[in-house]
Design a protein around this motif. Structure first.
Motif, PDB file in Angstrom:
ATOM      1  N   TYR A 259      48.719  44.738  41.336  1.00 20.18           N
ATOM      2  CA  TYR A 259      47.377  45.063  41.825  1.00 20.18           C
ATOM      3  C   TYR A 259      46.985  44.124  42.966  1.00 20.18           C
ATOM      4  O   TYR A 259      46.469  44.548  44.008  1.00 20.18           O
ATOM      5  CB  TYR A 259      46.368  44.962  40.687  1.00 20.18           C
ATOM      6  CG  TYR A 259      44.959  45.321  41.105  1.00 20.18           C
ATOM      7  CD1 TYR A 259      44.513  46.633  41.041  1.00 20.18           C
ATOM      8  CD2 TYR A 259      44.098  44.347  41.593  1.00 20.18           C
ATOM      9  CE1 TYR A 259      43.230  46.966  41.448  1.00 20.18           C
ATOM     10  CE2 TYR A 259      42.820  44.673  42.009  1.00 20.18           C
ATOM     11  CZ  TYR A 259      42.390  45.984  41.929  1.00 20.18           C
ATOM     12  OH  TYR A 259      41.120  46.315  42.344  1.00 20.18           O
ATOM     13  N   LEU A 260      47.244  42.838  42.778  1.00 23.24           N
ATOM     14  CA  LEU A 260      46.899  41.858  43.802  1.00 23.24           C
ATOM     15  C   LEU A 260      47.730  42.061  45.070  1.00 23.24           C
ATOM     16  O   LEU A 260      47.228  41.894  46.185  1.00 23.24           O
ATOM     17  CB  LEU A 260      47.107  40.442  43.250  1.00 23.24           C
ATOM     18  CG  LEU A 260      46.098  40.010  42.175  1.00 23.24           C
ATOM     19  CD1 LEU A 260      46.586  38.762  41.462  1.00 23.24           C
ATOM     20  CD2 LEU A 260      44.721  39.779  42.793  1.00 23.24           C
ATOM     21  N   PHE A 261      48.989  42.401  44.895  1.00 20.73           N
ATOM     22  CA  PHE A 261      49.851  42.668  46.049  1.00 20.73           C
ATOM     23  C   PHE A 261      49.311  43.852  46.853  1.00 20.73           C
ATOM     24  O   PHE A 261      49.207  43.792  48.084  1.00 20.73           O
ATOM     25  CB  PHE A 261      51.271  42.946  45.578  1.00 20.73           C
ATOM     26  CG  PHE A 261      52.223  43.340  46.668  1.00 20.73           C
ATOM     27  CD1 PHE A 261      52.357  42.574  47.815  1.00 20.73           C
ATOM     28  CD2 PHE A 261      53.003  44.483  46.551  1.00 20.73           C
ATOM     29  CE1 PHE A 261      53.234  42.941  48.830  1.00 20.73           C
ATOM     30  CE2 PHE A 261      53.884  44.855  47.552  1.00 20.73           C
ATOM     31  CZ  PHE A 261      53.996  44.077  48.701  1.00 20.73           C
ATOM     32  N   ASN A 262      48.942  44.907  46.160  1.00 14.12           N
ATOM     33  CA  ASN A 262      48.376  46.073  46.845  1.00 14.12           C
ATOM     34  C   ASN A 262      47.050  45.724  47.520  1.00 14.12           C
ATOM     35  O   ASN A 262      46.740  46.219  48.615  1.00 14.12           O
ATOM     36  CB  ASN A 262      48.187  47.223  45.857  1.00 14.12           C
ATOM     37  CG  ASN A 262      49.512  47.817  45.417  1.00 14.12           C
ATOM     38  OD1 ASN A 262      50.503  47.780  46.149  1.00 14.12           O
ATOM     39  ND2 ASN A 262      49.558  48.362  44.208  1.00 14.12           N
ATOM     40  N   LEU A 263      46.279  44.864  46.861  1.00  8.15           N
ATOM     41  CA  LEU A 263      45.016  44.418  47.436  1.00  8.15           C
ATOM     42  C   LEU A 263      45.251  43.674  48.740  1.00  8.15           C
ATOM     43  O   LEU A 263      44.553  43.872  49.742  1.00  8.15           O
ATOM     44  CB  LEU A 263      44.291  43.510  46.440  1.00  8.15           C
ATOM     45  CG  LEU A 263      42.985  42.872  46.890  1.00  8.15           C
ATOM     46  CD1 LEU A 263      41.916  43.936  47.074  1.00  8.15           C
ATOM     47  CD2 LEU A 263      42.534  41.823  45.890  1.00  8.15           C
ATOM     48  N   LEU A 264      46.270  42.828  48.735  1.00  8.41           N
ATOM     49  CA  LEU A 264      46.631  42.072  49.932  1.00  8.41           C
ATOM     50  C   LEU A 264      46.954  43.019  51.088  1.00  8.41           C
ATOM     51  O   LEU A 264      46.498  42.831  52.219  1.00  8.41           O
ATOM     52  CB  LEU A 264      47.820  41.170  49.600  1.00  8.41           C
ATOM     53  CG  LEU A 264      48.421  40.276  50.688  1.00  8.41           C
ATOM     54  CD1 LEU A 264      48.988  39.014  50.051  1.00  8.41           C
ATOM     55  CD2 LEU A 264      49.531  40.996  51.445  1.00  8.41           C
ATOM     56  N   LEU A 265      47.740  44.064  50.783  1.00  7.34           N
ATOM     57  CA  LEU A 265      48.111  45.021  51.828  1.00  7.34           C
ATOM     58  C   LEU A 265      46.894  45.795  52.323  1.00  7.34           C
ATOM     59  O   LEU A 265      46.748  46.036  53.523  1.00  7.34           O
ATOM     60  CB  LEU A 265      49.166  45.983  51.288  1.00  7.34           C
ATOM     61  CG  LEU A 265      50.514  45.355  50.878  1.00  7.34           C
ATOM     62  CD1 LEU A 265      51.423  46.419  50.278  1.00  7.34           C
ATOM     63  CD2 LEU A 265      51.179  44.673  52.069  1.00  7.34           C
ATOM     64  N   GLU A 266      46.009  46.169  51.405  1.00  9.66           N
ATOM     65  CA  GLU A 266      44.811  46.918  51.783  1.00  9.66           C
ATOM     66  C   GLU A 266      43.901  46.112  52.702  1.00  9.66           C
ATOM     67  O   GLU A 266      43.213  46.668  53.566  1.00  9.66           O
ATOM     68  CB  GLU A 266      44.035  47.328  50.526  1.00  9.66           C
ATOM     69  CG  GLU A 266      44.720  48.413  49.704  1.00  9.66           C
ATOM     70  CD  GLU A 266      44.042  48.620  48.369  1.00  9.66           C
ATOM     71  OE1 GLU A 266      42.940  48.055  48.171  1.00  9.66           O
ATOM     72  OE2 GLU A 266      44.603  49.333  47.518  1.00  9.66           O
ATOM     73  N   ARG A 267      43.914  44.791  52.524  1.00  8.76           N
ATOM     74  CA  ARG A 267      43.067  43.936  53.353  1.00  8.76           C
ATOM     75  C   ARG A 267      43.718  43.597  54.694  1.00  8.76           C
ATOM     76  O   ARG A 267      43.152  42.859  55.493  1.00  8.76           O
ATOM     77  CB  ARG A 267      42.727  42.639  52.596  1.00  8.76           C
ATOM     78  CG  ARG A 267      41.876  42.859  51.356  1.00  8.76           C
ATOM     79  CD  ARG A 267      41.514  41.549  50.694  1.00  8.76           C
ATOM     80  NE  ARG A 267      40.552  40.797  51.497  1.00  8.76           N
ATOM     81  CZ  ARG A 267      39.224  40.912  51.404  1.00  8.76           C
ATOM     82  NH1 ARG A 267      38.703  41.782  50.544  1.00  8.76           N
ATOM     83  NH2 ARG A 267      38.434  40.190  52.164  1.00  8.76           N
ATOM     84  N   GLY A 268      44.914  44.133  54.917  1.00  6.45           N
ATOM     85  CA  GLY A 268      45.582  43.916  56.188  1.00  6.45           C
ATOM     86  C   GLY A 268      46.195  42.538  56.344  1.00  6.45           C
ATOM     87  O   GLY A 268      46.489  42.110  57.465  1.00  6.45           O
TER      88      GLY A 268
END
Length: 335
Positions: free
Chosen positions: A214-223
């Motif tokens: 989840y955190l990894f995907n969050l990182l990607l979503e935040r650019g």
């Protein structure tokens, strides 16, 4: 979306693991990696909004020079001769003690500073948190954090120190709470903050891969641009993840053109083979390692062989353990 981090960590993981304790086994190499990658956020000793005495200005320069040389003896001598009560001087000494690995002396100095009733800023609180995290004292870490949140506004450095301490403790809930607090108060979240939160998932007992993903995907979503330190922590957190999830993360790493290094190689191999570094230590020879590997699934063995071939082709330096794993893998292949 970040407001959901705490809920995700809580519902997916925390209910399974009610107890947490400090686990320093992974700290050493990852700290070095973070520093090399520029992820070790440094607390600011000089606050442009503060005024300093002439004596403090001179001492700050002397302490900074000694700190850069790693000369803790010199810093200690300077501090012992100081009779003032200016926060920047105390903080500079604390910062030097931390950088020189003098954590117990740093704790004594922090307690002295606290006893003087000097108003601390976020940077001083952050350094205090880092010191007591190194001493594996979660009670003091929580006490300093509580004082900090009552006394000053949250900033990137204070948040980073608290998430780092939570990571060392395997405390996913607190790491998520701090990220959520940063989001709500408008404090910028960077790669170091999320990497440390992912490391909390790695350090947590049991399975932390769901929250880590989840955190990894969050990182990607935040650019934010992932780096090898983040992927090393992610692979550590994926130690109990399905093989498909591990391979998907590795494919993403390659797509983003993030180069592997020896720390990543070791962690990735251990995750693929579902054997920890600590478990390898119980095996005294490459032959014993190959016997252990023979019980891994054909799919995981194939993935490890493919990974080793890739790393050799890319001329990635191997750790001693990775070299032994490679030799053991060849023995399994010839049985």
């Amino acid at each position: 979306m970040l407001q959901c981090v705490l809920l995700v960590a809580w519902f997916l993981l925390l209910w399974r693991f009610p107890g947490c304790s400090f686990s320093a086994a992974k700290q050493g190499p990852l700290r070095l990696l973070r520093e090399k990658a520029g992820l070790e956020l440094r607390t600011k000793v000089n606050n442009p909004n503060m005024t300093y005495s002439d004596e403090a200005r001179v001492l700050l320069g002397q302490i900074a020079d000694a700190r850069e040389r790693g000369d803790w003896h010199k810093v200690r001598c300077i501090f012992r001769s100081y009779s003032g009560k200016e926060l920047p001087v105390f903080h500079a000494v604390l910062h030097a003690a931390y950088n020189c690995g003098q954590f117990r002396e740093a704790a004594v100095i922090y307690d002295e500073l606290h006893s003087l009733k000097i108003t601390l800023d976020a940077a001083a609180f952050a350094t205090g948190i880092k010191i007591f995290a190194k001493l594996e004292d979660p009670v003091r870490v929580r006490e300093i954090w509580a004082n900090a949140t009552r006394s000053c506004a949250l900033d990137e450095l204070l948040a980073a120190a608290r998430i780092d301490a939570a990571a060392a403790e395997g405390d996913i809930r607190t790491a998520a709470e701090v990220l959520d607090l940063m989001n709500r108060t408008g404090v910028q979240i960077n790669i170091a903050h999320i990497t440390s939160a992912i490391r909390a998932c790695w350090e947590a007992p049991g399975s932390g891969h769901n929250a880590a993903e989840y955190l990894f995907n969050l990182l990607l979503e935040r650019g934010l641009q992932p780096n090898v330190v983040m992927f090393t922590s992610l692979m550590g957190a994926y130690s109990s993840a399905p093989l498909s999830q591990v391979l998907a993360a590795r494919a993403k790493m390659r797509m983003l053109q993030v180069q592997a290094n020896k720390a990543f190689v070791e962690v990735y191999l251990n995750t693929l083979l579902q054997i920890t570094k600590e478990e390898w230590k119980d095996l005294r020879s490459v032959q014993e390692m190959s016997t252990r590997l023979a019980h891994r699934s054909p799919e995981r063995l194939a993935a490890a062989r493919a990974a080793l071939a890739d790393f050799r082709r890319e001329h990635v330096t191997m750790t001693t353990l990775s070299d032994k794993i490679e030799r053991a893998m060849k023995m399994v292949g010839t049985d």
